[in-house]
Design a protein around this motif. Structure first.
Motif, PDB file in Angstrom:
ATOM      1  N   LYS A 148     -74.436 -22.093 -32.023  1.00 43.92           N
ATOM      2  CA  LYS A 148     -75.124 -22.788 -30.931  1.00 43.92           C
ATOM      3  C   LYS A 148     -76.010 -23.939 -31.421  1.00 43.92           C
ATOM      4  N   ALA A 149     -76.130 -24.083 -32.731  1.00 39.62           N
ATOM      5  CA  ALA A 149     -76.957 -25.163 -33.278  1.00 39.62           C
ATOM      6  C   ALA A 149     -76.314 -26.510 -32.986  1.00 39.62           C
ATOM      7  N   THR A 150     -77.115 -27.459 -32.556  1.00 41.71           N
ATOM      8  CA  THR A 150     -76.625 -28.802 -32.276  1.00 41.71           C
ATOM      9  C   THR A 150     -76.618 -29.633 -33.560  1.00 41.71           C
ATOM     10  N   GLU A 151     -75.994 -30.814 -33.487  1.00 41.35           N
ATOM     11  CA  GLU A 151     -76.005 -31.715 -34.638  1.00 41.35           C
ATOM     12  C   GLU A 151     -77.435 -32.114 -34.989  1.00 41.35           C
ATOM     13  N   HIS A 206     -87.191 -19.569 -37.884  1.00 35.49           N
ATOM     14  CA  HIS A 206     -87.914 -20.044 -36.700  1.00 35.49           C
ATOM     15  C   HIS A 206     -86.980 -20.869 -35.821  1.00 35.49           C
ATOM     16  N   LYS A 207     -86.187 -21.729 -36.458  1.00 34.78           N
ATOM     17  CA  LYS A 207     -85.235 -22.552 -35.703  1.00 34.78           C
ATOM     18  C   LYS A 207     -84.170 -21.663 -35.053  1.00 34.78           C
ATOM     19  N   ALA A 213     -83.441 -18.899 -27.847  1.00 36.65           N
ATOM     20  CA  ALA A 213     -84.236 -18.874 -26.632  1.00 36.65           C
ATOM     21  C   ALA A 213     -83.860 -19.970 -25.631  1.00 36.65           C
ATOM     22  N   ARG A 214     -82.978 -20.875 -26.046  1.00 43.73           N
ATOM     23  CA  ARG A 214     -82.577 -21.939 -25.137  1.00 43.73           C
ATOM     24  C   ARG A 214     -81.765 -21.397 -23.965  1.00 43.73           C
TER      25      ARG A 214
END
Length: 215
Positions: A148-151, A206-207, A213-214
């Motif tokens: 789910k991490a974006t660029e 943390h990230k 949580a998004r």
């Protein structure tokens, strides 16, 4: 191999070694070909013969210095290891290159000079020399942060991790001054590595939580 060919190769190797030391200490613009040739026991025509000119010698010495650093302090290549362990190995190698007291630190030192006074080689450095390192660390970050991490997540995390160890590279002159004038002890490299790894993992976790949580 003929004696002439062997001597020619030895001259080329000496020029690369001495050039990397001079460029690391003085930067591209301040380093003088005459001084490099004198120390390497070669005439200035040898630079033109083997490399083409000062700039080509500079590019070749950058590659030479990175090869030395990579051989002495290799980056992680076993992708079967957990990403957290590969991150530890990456940061350990990066820090050891910076704190090395011999030729292993030549490439980091040259990078400091290049960033202060960029040359045309900066594009070559980013495109050809450090691209592998960038891909390794972004790959590690991608595994830790998840799909789910974006660029933007990947880029910002990558830059933040790099900043953790590059600070020690760019603050080299300050550290040396403190050691000289205030008799400060040099940083304990093992403590620096442990701290850097812990800080990087804490930031990534943390990230991770932020991404989860998004909505």
């Amino acid at each position: 191999m003929t004696i002439k060919t062997k001597k020619s190769e030895e001259t080329c190797e000496r020029l690369l070694k001495v050039a990397a030391e001079h460029f690391a200490a003085q930067g591209y613009r301040q380093a003088r070909v005459a001084d490099i040739c004198h120390e390497a026991e070669a005439n200035q025509a040898a630079v033109s013969y083997h490399f083409g000119g000062k700039y080509e010698l500079y590019e070749s010495s950058l590659k030479h210095a990175l090869e030395i650093a990579s051989a002495k302090f290799p980056l992680p290549c076993d992708e079967s290891l957990p990403p957290e362990e590969r991150l530890r190995q990456f940061l350990s190698a990066a820090c050891r290159r910076i704190f090395d007291e011999s030729e292993g630190s030549l490439f980091p030192k040259m990078m400091v000079k290049e960033m202060a006074e960029p040359t045309e080689a900066l594009e070559t450095i980013l495109r050809d020399l450090v691209a592998k390192e960038r891909d390794i660390i972004i790959g590690i970050v991608r595994e830790i942060l998840g799909p789910k991490a974006t660029e933007e997540d990947l880029i910002l995390s990558h830059l933040s991790i790099v900043a953790l160890f590059q600070f020690f590279n760019f603050s080299r002159s300050i550290r040396q001054m403190l050691q000289r004038k205030l008799r400060k002890e040099p940083p304990n490299i093992e403590h620096v590595i442990q701290h850097t790894v812990g800080f990087a993992l804490a930031g990534l976790h943390h990230k991770q939580a932020e991404i989860a949580a998004r909505v």
